[in-house]
Design a protein around this motif. Structure first.
Motif, PDB file in Angstrom:
ATOM      1  N   ILE A 186       0.791  -1.204  -0.045  1.00  0.00           N
ATOM      2  CA  ILE A 186       0.103   0.117  -0.063  1.00  0.00           C
ATOM      3  C   ILE A 186       0.883   1.086  -0.048  1.00  0.00           C
ATOM      4  CG2 ILE A 186      -1.605   1.419   1.220  1.00  0.00           C
ATOM      5  CD1 ILE A 186      -2.691  -1.265   0.297  1.00  0.00           C
ATOM      6  N   VAL A 187       0.719   2.057  -1.049  1.00  0.00           N
ATOM      7  CA  VAL A 187       1.440   3.335  -1.199  1.00  0.00           C
ATOM      8  C   VAL A 187       0.390   4.634  -0.894  1.00  0.00           C
ATOM      9  CG1 VAL A 187       2.836   4.931  -2.359  1.00  0.00           C
ATOM     10  CG2 VAL A 187       3.133   2.305  -2.395  1.00  0.00           C
ATOM     11  N   ILE A 188       0.598   5.523  -0.047  1.00  0.00           N
ATOM     12  CA  ILE A 188      -0.433   6.469   0.067  1.00  0.00           C
ATOM     13  C   ILE A 188       0.466   7.844   0.383  1.00  0.00           C
ATOM     14  CG2 ILE A 188      -2.191   7.466   1.617  1.00  0.00           C
ATOM     15  CD1 ILE A 188      -2.970   5.009   2.346  1.00  0.00           C
ATOM     16  N   SER A 189       0.118   8.851  -0.399  1.00  0.00           N
ATOM     17  CA  SER A 189       0.574  10.107  -0.234  1.00  0.00           C
ATOM     18  C   SER A 189      -0.593  11.005   0.307  1.00  0.00           C
ATOM     19  CB  SER A 189       1.119  10.813  -1.485  1.00  0.00           C
ATOM     20  OG  SER A 189       0.071  10.829  -2.369  1.00  0.00           O
ATOM     21  N   ASP A 190      -0.205  12.317   0.602  1.00  0.00           N
ATOM     22  CA  ASP A 190      -0.890  13.349   1.298  1.00  0.00           C
ATOM     23  C   ASP A 190      -1.004  13.005   2.810  1.00  0.00           C
ATOM     24  OD1 ASP A 190      -3.273  15.582   0.866  1.00  0.00           O
ATOM     25  OD2 ASP A 190      -3.773  14.114   2.562  1.00  0.00           O
ATOM     26  N   SER A 191      -0.530  14.002   3.687  1.00  0.00           N
ATOM     27  CA  SER A 191      -0.458  13.710   5.038  1.00  0.00           C
ATOM     28  C   SER A 191      -1.722  13.275   5.528  1.00  0.00           C
ATOM     29  CB  SER A 191       0.490  15.061   5.785  1.00  0.00           C
ATOM     30  OG  SER A 191      -0.408  15.904   5.460  1.00  0.00           O
ATOM     31  N   ASN A 192      -2.685  14.025   5.474  1.00  0.00           N
ATOM     32  CA  ASN A 192      -3.946  13.859   5.967  1.00  0.00           C
ATOM     33  C   ASN A 192      -4.651  12.422   5.665  1.00  0.00           C
ATOM     34  OD1 ASN A 192      -3.808  16.174   7.524  1.00  0.00           O
ATOM     35  ND2 ASN A 192      -5.283  17.423   6.241  1.00  0.00           N
ATOM     36  N   ALA A 193      -4.489  12.120   4.387  1.00  0.00           N
ATOM     37  CA  ALA A 193      -4.843  10.937   3.877  1.00  0.00           C
ATOM     38  C   ALA A 193      -4.275   9.664   4.755  1.00  0.00           C
ATOM     39  CB  ALA A 193      -4.482  10.717   2.246  1.00  0.00           C
ATOM     40  N   ILE A 194      -2.797  10.090   4.939  1.00  0.00           N
ATOM     41  CA  ILE A 194      -2.060   9.002   5.665  1.00  0.00           C
ATOM     42  C   ILE A 194      -2.569   8.864   7.211  1.00  0.00           C
ATOM     43  CG2 ILE A 194       0.487   8.476   6.494  1.00  0.00           C
ATOM     44  CD1 ILE A 194       1.381   9.906   3.988  1.00  0.00           C
ATOM     45  N   LEU A 195      -2.646  10.000   7.653  1.00  0.00           N
ATOM     46  CA  LEU A 195      -3.346   9.852   9.207  1.00  0.00           C
ATOM     47  C   LEU A 195      -4.746   9.090   9.110  1.00  0.00           C
ATOM     48  CD1 LEU A 195      -2.672  13.428  10.321  1.00  0.00           C
ATOM     49  CD2 LEU A 195      -1.259  11.520  10.578  1.00  0.00           C
ATOM     50  N   VAL A 196      -5.429   9.241   8.165  1.00  0.00           N
ATOM     51  CA  VAL A 196      -6.679   8.567   8.212  1.00  0.00           C
ATOM     52  C   VAL A 196      -6.385   7.168   7.989  1.00  0.00           C
ATOM     53  CG1 VAL A 196      -9.099   8.116   6.854  1.00  0.00           C
ATOM     54  CG2 VAL A 196      -8.295  10.480   7.242  1.00  0.00           C
ATOM     55  N   TYR A 197      -5.804   6.804   7.142  1.00  0.00           N
ATOM     56  CA  TYR A 197      -5.330   5.250   6.840  1.00  0.00           C
ATOM     57  C   TYR A 197      -4.589   4.804   8.134  1.00  0.00           C
ATOM     58  CZ  TYR A 197      -2.753   1.184   5.113  1.00  0.00           C
ATOM     59  OH  TYR A 197      -2.222  -0.176   5.089  1.00  0.00           O
ATOM     60  N   LEU A 198      -3.728   5.170   8.534  1.00  0.00           N
ATOM     61  CA  LEU A 198      -2.980   4.748   9.898  1.00  0.00           C
ATOM     62  C   LEU A 198      -3.966   4.623  11.086  1.00  0.00           C
ATOM     63  CD1 LEU A 198       0.426   6.344   9.661  1.00  0.00           C
ATOM     64  CD2 LEU A 198       0.093   4.072   8.852  1.00  0.00           C
ATOM     65  N   ALA A 199      -4.632   5.586  11.088  1.00  0.00           N
ATOM     66  CA  ALA A 199      -5.528   5.502  12.417  1.00  0.00           C
ATOM     67  C   ALA A 199      -6.696   4.486  12.271  1.00  0.00           C
ATOM     68  CB  ALA A 199      -6.228   6.929  12.680  1.00  0.00           C
ATOM     69  N   LEU A 241      -9.360  18.346   9.622  1.00  0.00           N
ATOM     70  CA  LEU A 241      -8.448  17.986   8.797  1.00  0.00           C
ATOM     71  C   LEU A 241      -8.518  18.991   7.405  1.00  0.00           C
ATOM     72  CD1 LEU A 241      -8.832  14.224   8.587  1.00  0.00           C
ATOM     73  CD2 LEU A 241      -7.215  15.316   9.759  1.00  0.00           C
ATOM     74  N   THR A 242      -9.688  19.437   7.117  1.00  0.00           N
ATOM     75  CA  THR A 242      -9.978  20.387   6.144  1.00  0.00           C
ATOM     76  C   THR A 242      -9.371  21.735   6.520  1.00  0.00           C
ATOM     77  OG1 THR A 242     -12.054  19.505   5.510  1.00  0.00           O
ATOM     78  CG2 THR A 242     -11.749  21.775   4.930  1.00  0.00           C
ATOM     79  N   LEU A 243      -9.492  22.155   7.909  1.00  0.00           N
ATOM     80  CA  LEU A 243      -8.809  23.250   8.326  1.00  0.00           C
ATOM     81  C   LEU A 243      -7.375  23.084   8.078  1.00  0.00           C
ATOM     82  CD1 LEU A 243      -9.865  25.906   9.829  1.00  0.00           C
ATOM     83  CD2 LEU A 243      -8.770  24.908  11.936  1.00  0.00           C
ATOM     84  N   ALA A 244      -6.787  22.150   8.357  1.00  0.00           N
ATOM     85  CA  ALA A 244      -5.406  21.859   8.319  1.00  0.00           C
ATOM     86  C   ALA A 244      -4.586  22.189   7.016  1.00  0.00           C
ATOM     87  CB  ALA A 244      -4.844  20.507   8.927  1.00  0.00           C
ATOM     88  N   ALA A 245      -5.662  21.630   6.174  1.00  0.00           N
ATOM     89  CA  ALA A 245      -5.175  21.687   4.433  1.00  0.00           C
ATOM     90  C   ALA A 245      -5.559  23.011   3.951  1.00  0.00           C
ATOM     91  CB  ALA A 245      -6.241  20.470   3.850  1.00  0.00           C
TER      92      ALA A 245
END
Length: 206
Positions: free
Chosen positions: A64-77, A99-103
């Motif tokens: 599994i390869v994921i980019s985008d920091s928030n997407a990675i956080l969602v996946y890992l959590a 997450l939207t606020l962060a982005a």
């Protein structure tokens, strides 16, 4: 025991740091791989095969390869640390809002202001400061009487906003007027496994 997760990042990138921070706090077996942005390593074929956009961070978990920091956080959590991403639809929606606020406003405010001072980015200083003030006021109001952003428990919402808000002074954005925001940062820093992002020698002295 899961595969060792590989996180490709850059030490001064807040986007990279939020993924590293979460991996540490969640106790995930991971390896940080430094991508030398100054040398253009992120534009080389090897890295572009992981992320064609040529940006850090990138996470590799088995195949599994994921980019985008928030997407990675969602996946890992969701996969490894579900307490950091509530199942309750209302609470999950609140996490998503941050997450939207962060982005959005955090990226265009404190993060962009820091890009100007740390990386000499050609951006509008006044605009970044106006956006930063707006988002910091939102967080300050929201955090009145709260310990964390959502439901009094740490979630990926806290992780997502931490790095660039904590390092806002490097972009000449003072946090002095925002005691609730500073308390939130302190609460995140007190979590077991916390790791800091290296400070740069620019901007306001905290």
């Amino acid at each position: 025991m899961h595969n060792q997760i590989k996180i490709y990042g850059f030490p001064l990138s807040g986007h990279s740091h939020r993924v590293e921070l979460f991996a540490n706090i969640a106790g995930l077996n991971h390896q940080m791989i430094i991508v030398d942005l100054a040398a253009g390593e992120h534009k080389q074929a090897e890295f572009l095969s992981l992320n064609p956009v040529g940006q850090v961070p990138v996470m590799v978990d088995g195949d599994i390869v994921i980019s985008d920091s928030n997407a990675i956080l969602v996946y890992l959590a969701r996969k490894y640390a579900p307490s950091f991403l509530p199942n309750d639809p209302v609470l999950e929606a609140r996490v998503q809002k941050f997450l939207t606020l962060a982005a959005g406003e955090i990226a265009f405010g404190p993060a962009a202001a820091r890009l100007i001072t740390v990386f000499n980015a050609q951006l509008d200083v006044g605009y970044t400061h106006d956006v930063a003030a707006r988002v910091l006021r939102k967080l300050e109001t929201h955090m009145a009487g709260k310990t964390f952003l959502v439901d009094e428990q740490p979630t990926i919402a806290d992780i997502a906003i931490y790095s660039y808000v904590a390092h806002a002074p490097e972009g000449n954005i003072s946090l002095d007027e925002y005691p609730n925001v500073r308390r939130l940062l302190s609460n995140i820093e007190s979590l077991e496994g916390f790791v800091s992002m290296p400070e740069t020698k620019v901007g306001l002295r905290a």
